[in-house]
Design a protein around this motif. Structure first.
Motif, mmCIF file in Angstrom:
data_model
loop_
_atom_site.group_PDB
_atom_site.id
_atom_site.type_symbol
_atom_site.label_atom_id
_atom_site.label_comp_id
_atom_site.label_asym_id
_atom_site.label_seq_id
_atom_site.Cartn_x
_atom_site.Cartn_y
_atom_site.Cartn_z
ATOM 1 N N GLY A 1 0.782 -1.222 0.000
ATOM 2 C CA GLY A 1 0.000 0.000 0.000
ATOM 3 C C GLY A 1 0.817 1.276 0.000
ATOM 4 O O GLY A 1 2.044 1.261 -0.091
ATOM 5 N N THR A 2 0.091 2.373 0.116
ATOM 6 C CA THR A 2 0.691 3.707 0.106
ATOM 7 C C THR A 2 -0.017 4.582 1.131
ATOM 8 O O THR A 2 -1.121 4.275 1.573
ATOM 9 N N VAL A 3 0.633 5.684 1.462
ATOM 10 C CA VAL A 3 0.024 6.676 2.346
ATOM 11 C C VAL A 3 -0.464 7.821 1.467
ATOM 12 O O VAL A 3 0.278 8.348 0.651
ATOM 13 N N GLU A 4 -1.739 8.161 1.628
ATOM 14 C CA GLU A 4 -2.329 9.237 0.834
ATOM 15 C C GLU A 4 -2.835 10.337 1.758
ATOM 16 O O GLU A 4 -3.236 10.076 2.887
ATOM 17 N N GLU A 5 -2.824 11.547 1.226
ATOM 18 C CA GLU A 5 -3.329 12.680 2.001
ATOM 19 C C GLU A 5 -4.776 12.925 1.619
ATOM 20 O O GLU A 5 -5.113 12.981 0.441
ATOM 21 N N GLN A 6 -5.637 13.042 2.624
ATOM 22 C CA GLN A 6 -7.048 13.309 2.384
ATOM 23 C C GLN A 6 -7.517 14.393 3.340
ATOM 24 O O GLN A 6 -6.858 14.697 4.327
ATOM 25 N N ILE A 7 -8.670 14.942 3.018
ATOM 26 C CA ILE A 7 -9.255 15.960 3.892
ATOM 27 C C ILE A 7 -10.475 15.357 4.568
ATOM 28 O O ILE A 7 -11.415 14.907 3.906
ATOM 29 N N LEU A 8 -10.429 15.315 5.896
ATOM 30 C CA LEU A 8 -11.544 14.825 6.696
ATOM 31 C C LEU A 8 -11.967 15.921 7.663
ATOM 32 O O LEU A 8 -11.146 16.451 8.406
ATOM 33 N N ASN A 9 -13.251 16.266 7.642
ATOM 34 C CA ASN A 9 -13.784 17.316 8.510
ATOM 35 C C ASN A 9 -13.009 18.630 8.367
ATOM 36 O O ASN A 9 -12.738 19.309 9.352
ATOM 37 N N CYS B 1 -5.296 15.015 6.564
ATOM 38 C CA CYS B 1 -4.765 13.889 7.330
ATOM 39 C C CYS B 1 -4.196 12.871 6.350
ATOM 40 O O CYS B 1 -4.496 12.889 5.164
ATOM 41 N N LYS B 2 -3.361 12.019 6.862
ATOM 42 C CA LYS B 2 -2.746 10.979 6.035
ATOM 43 C C LYS B 2 -3.336 9.637 6.431
ATOM 44 O O LYS B 2 -3.461 9.342 7.614
ATOM 45 N N ILE B 3 -3.713 8.880 5.408
ATOM 46 C CA ILE B 3 -4.252 7.550 5.662
ATOM 47 C C ILE B 3 -3.487 6.533 4.825
ATOM 48 O O ILE B 3 -2.946 6.853 3.768
#
Length: 125
Positions: A61-69, A73-75
């Motif tokens: 897998g990979t770490v992706e940056e997302q926007i939560l609330n 954050c990185k998931i």
């Protein structure tokens, strides 16, 4: 495991359920030759498959940056997943009524391969 059961200890063992054994030995012209050992081809009458006891196991897998609330954050997004399915093997003790459990985990595909897409030349991913 059988010693624990014989001594009436409450125990449970865990391990991996391999589909193939290490090897099957044959002797040809006086020399040892190894062949695959398909020891589970006809099943195992002593084990109990627990299809309702399964867990998704994620690899790579990979770490992706997302926007939560509204916050970045990185998931971690897994690259591959398999299902771990439990198989229980009762281990009886000698001269006792005690029986303990050996739980082996088998890896199953998490989703079936799309053979129709493969046959038509499409990308099956």
């Amino acid at each position: 495991m059988d010693s624990l059961a014989t001594l009436d200890y409450p125990a449970m063992g865990y391990g991996l359920r391999y589909q193939y054994g290490l090897f099957r030995q044959i002797i040809l012209d006086g020399f040892q030759h190894e062949q695959p050992d398909y020891w589970l081809n006809f099943g195992n009458p002593w084990e109990i498959e627990r299809v309702h006891v399964s867990y998704t196991v994620k690899f790579y897998g990979t770490v992706e940056e997302q926007i939560l609330n509204g916050e970045k954050c990185k998931i971690w997004v897994p690259g591959e997943t398999v299902e771990a399915v439990a198989y229980d093997n009762p281990i009886p003790g000698y001269g006792t009524r005690n029986t303990i459990n050996l739980r082996l985990w088998a890896a199953k595909p998490s989703n079936q391969y799309d053979l129709e897409s493969f046959n038509t030349g499409e990308n099956p991913c």
